[in-house]
Design a protein around this motif. Sequence first.
Motif, mmCIF file in Angstrom:
data_model
loop_
_atom_site.group_PDB
_atom_site.id
_atom_site.type_symbol
_atom_site.label_atom_id
_atom_site.label_comp_id
_atom_site.label_asym_id
_atom_site.label_seq_id
_atom_site.Cartn_x
_atom_site.Cartn_y
_atom_site.Cartn_z
ATOM 1 N N MET A 32 0.826 -1.201 0.000
ATOM 2 C CA MET A 32 0.000 0.000 0.000
ATOM 3 C C MET A 32 0.864 1.256 0.000
ATOM 4 S SD MET A 32 -2.720 1.340 2.845
ATOM 5 C CE MET A 32 -1.557 2.469 3.590
ATOM 6 N N PHE A 33 1.818 1.304 0.913
ATOM 7 C CA PHE A 33 2.682 2.489 0.988
ATOM 8 C C PHE A 33 3.590 2.606 -0.236
ATOM 9 C CE2 PHE A 33 1.614 2.261 5.582
ATOM 10 C CZ PHE A 33 1.181 3.572 5.748
ATOM 11 N N ARG A 34 4.007 1.477 -0.801
ATOM 12 C CA ARG A 34 4.790 1.529 -2.044
ATOM 13 C C ARG A 34 3.974 2.162 -3.168
ATOM 14 N NH1 ARG A 34 6.908 -4.080 -3.951
ATOM 15 N NH2 ARG A 34 7.636 -2.797 -5.694
ATOM 16 N N LEU A 35 2.723 1.778 -3.283
ATOM 17 C CA LEU A 35 1.865 2.345 -4.332
ATOM 18 C C LEU A 35 1.743 3.855 -4.191
ATOM 19 C CD1 LEU A 35 -1.070 -0.202 -4.747
ATOM 20 C CD2 LEU A 35 0.313 0.755 -6.596
ATOM 21 N N ILE A 36 1.548 4.302 -2.960
ATOM 22 C CA ILE A 36 1.429 5.750 -2.733
ATOM 23 C C ILE A 36 2.728 6.457 -3.106
ATOM 24 C CG2 ILE A 36 1.079 7.539 -0.990
ATOM 25 C CD1 ILE A 36 -0.649 5.452 0.561
ATOM 26 N N ASP A 37 3.836 5.961 -2.552
ATOM 27 C CA ASP A 37 5.128 6.634 -2.736
ATOM 28 C C ASP A 37 5.575 6.596 -4.199
ATOM 29 O OD1 ASP A 37 5.164 7.123 -0.038
ATOM 30 O OD2 ASP A 37 6.536 5.475 0.444
ATOM 31 N N GLU A 38 5.431 5.444 -4.842
ATOM 32 C CA GLU A 38 5.923 5.314 -6.212
ATOM 33 C C GLU A 38 5.017 6.017 -7.214
ATOM 34 O OE1 GLU A 38 7.325 1.359 -7.245
ATOM 35 O OE2 GLU A 38 7.908 1.000 -5.150
ATOM 36 N N SER A 39 3.732 6.134 -6.905
ATOM 37 C CA SER A 39 2.840 6.930 -7.756
ATOM 38 C C SER A 39 3.231 8.402 -7.693
ATOM 39 C CB SER A 39 1.383 6.755 -7.310
ATOM 40 O OG SER A 39 0.953 5.433 -7.500
ATOM 41 N N GLU A 40 3.488 8.868 -6.482
ATOM 42 C CA GLU A 40 3.913 10.258 -6.299
ATOM 43 C C GLU A 40 5.226 10.508 -7.030
ATOM 44 O OE1 GLU A 40 4.327 13.437 -2.589
ATOM 45 O OE2 GLU A 40 4.300 11.277 -2.191
ATOM 46 N N ALA A 41 6.165 9.569 -6.914
ATOM 47 C CA ALA A 41 7.461 9.728 -7.570
ATOM 48 C C ALA A 41 7.319 9.744 -9.086
ATOM 49 C CB ALA A 41 8.401 8.595 -7.138
ATOM 50 N N ARG A 42 6.406 8.919 -9.612
ATOM 51 C CA ARG A 42 6.229 8.879 -11.064
ATOM 52 C C ARG A 42 5.728 10.217 -11.598
ATOM 53 N NH1 ARG A 42 5.354 6.007 -15.645
ATOM 54 N NH2 ARG A 42 3.688 6.763 -16.994
ATOM 55 N N LEU A 43 4.727 10.782 -10.938
ATOM 56 C CA LEU A 43 4.202 12.056 -11.408
ATOM 57 C C LEU A 43 5.258 13.151 -11.327
ATOM 58 C CD1 LEU A 43 1.477 10.527 -11.338
ATOM 59 C CD2 LEU A 43 0.434 12.670 -10.606
ATOM 60 N N LYS A 44 6.018 13.167 -10.253
ATOM 61 C CA LYS A 44 7.066 14.182 -10.122
ATOM 62 C C LYS A 44 8.137 13.997 -11.193
ATOM 63 C CE LYS A 44 6.442 15.170 -5.207
ATOM 64 N NZ LYS A 44 7.018 15.090 -3.842
ATOM 65 N N GLN A 45 8.463 12.738 -11.497
ATOM 66 C CA GLN A 45 9.456 12.461 -12.533
ATOM 67 C C GLN A 45 8.997 12.978 -13.893
ATOM 68 O OE1 GLN A 45 9.922 8.281 -13.533
ATOM 69 N NE2 GLN A 45 12.117 8.542 -13.851
ATOM 70 N N LYS A 46 7.688 12.968 -14.104
ATOM 71 C CA LYS A 46 7.120 13.447 -15.364
ATOM 72 C C LYS A 46 6.882 14.954 -15.353
ATOM 73 C CE LYS A 46 6.727 9.389 -17.378
ATOM 74 N NZ LYS A 46 7.385 9.076 -18.660
ATOM 75 N N GLY A 47 7.329 15.616 -14.301
ATOM 76 C CA GLY A 47 7.188 17.062 -14.238
ATOM 77 C C GLY A 47 5.818 17.539 -13.808
ATOM 78 N N ARG A 48 5.035 16.643 -13.198
ATOM 79 C CA ARG A 48 3.707 17.015 -12.727
ATOM 80 C C ARG A 48 3.768 17.434 -11.257
ATOM 81 N NH1 ARG A 48 3.975 15.660 -17.594
ATOM 82 N NH2 ARG A 48 2.140 14.907 -18.734
ATOM 83 N N VAL A 49 2.861 18.326 -10.883
ATOM 84 C CA VAL A 49 2.748 18.772 -9.496
ATOM 85 C C VAL A 49 1.514 18.126 -8.876
ATOM 86 C CG1 VAL A 49 2.317 20.751 -7.992
ATOM 87 C CG2 VAL A 49 3.912 20.967 -9.900
ATOM 88 N N ILE A 50 1.668 17.534 -7.703
ATOM 89 C CA ILE A 50 0.526 16.946 -6.998
ATOM 90 C C ILE A 50 -0.077 18.017 -6.109
ATOM 91 C CG2 ILE A 50 -0.229 15.169 -5.393
ATOM 92 C CD1 ILE A 50 2.087 13.441 -6.433
ATOM 93 N N ASP A 51 -1.269 18.455 -6.463
ATOM 94 C CA ASP A 51 -1.946 19.495 -5.696
ATOM 95 C C ASP A 51 -2.501 18.911 -4.401
ATOM 96 O OD1 ASP A 51 -2.921 22.043 -5.165
ATOM 97 O OD2 ASP A 51 -4.836 21.648 -6.150
ATOM 98 N N LYS A 52 -3.222 17.784 -4.535
ATOM 99 C CA LYS A 52 -3.778 17.122 -3.357
ATOM 100 C C LYS A 52 -3.628 15.617 -3.515
ATOM 101 C CE LYS A 52 -7.205 20.673 -2.150
ATOM 102 N NZ LYS A 52 -8.649 20.968 -1.960
ATOM 103 N N LEU A 53 -3.154 14.986 -2.458
ATOM 104 C CA LEU A 53 -3.029 13.532 -2.395
ATOM 105 C C LEU A 53 -3.745 13.069 -1.137
ATOM 106 C CD1 LEU A 53 -1.873 10.738 -3.107
ATOM 107 C CD2 LEU A 53 0.292 11.452 -2.066
#
Length: 222
Positions: A32-53
């Motif tokens: 569960m925590f891997r999914l959260i962390d790695e999803s966040e990392a993927r978006l950041k790697q693609k230059g996306r900003v996470i407004d709300k998680l």
Amino acid sequence: MSYENKHNIDFVFCIDCSASMSGIFDCVKTTMFRLIDESEARLKQKGRVIDKLRVRIVAFRDYLTSQKDRCPPMLASPFVSLPEEEDKLVRLVGALECAGGSSDGRDGLEALGFAMCSDWNQSKRYRHRIIVLFTNAAPNELGHGKASAAYPKGMARDMDELTAWWDSDRGRILVLFAPHEGEWKHISDNWNDIVHYYTPLESEGPSPMDMENIIECCFFGI
């Protein structure tokens, strides 16, 4: 950073908390925590900003055995925001216990119904609604536990209605960590936007490549 690059992610984790899950429960939490962390990392790697998680937990067992086991058949938390409420999420997950429940089916379909009815982020731009369900058993038939006084009012009456609930919002993704059996197989074979990982979870959880593929499906096109 432009408004167009801001993304909103809602995760709802439906977790089988019956006694039979005890052997893989630590792996479930880690995954569960891997999914959260790695999803966040993927978006950041693609230059996306996470407004709300945000993350919500739905813990489920079996309505008909709950009175005998003295274990709640279904517990649903509100959404918690990350990183602001990370400590709260850690406490929620740490409080989950494997106890009770049937040795056969569980009321996972009802948990899925609860998840679909979540208070989702209503942002009109770049919202990701991801339901993740963990179980090691095929589900009971929807409505199996209706005789229980705790059974929820307004739940989908059958698989046709639950399918209609799913089809009513095509912006959601369902990730199943579940056997390829019973209604999980039916959902995997017939619903849209499903990722089904049916390799039994072990101590290490999904391989890095499998996790990468799961996240790719959740954020396709990003």
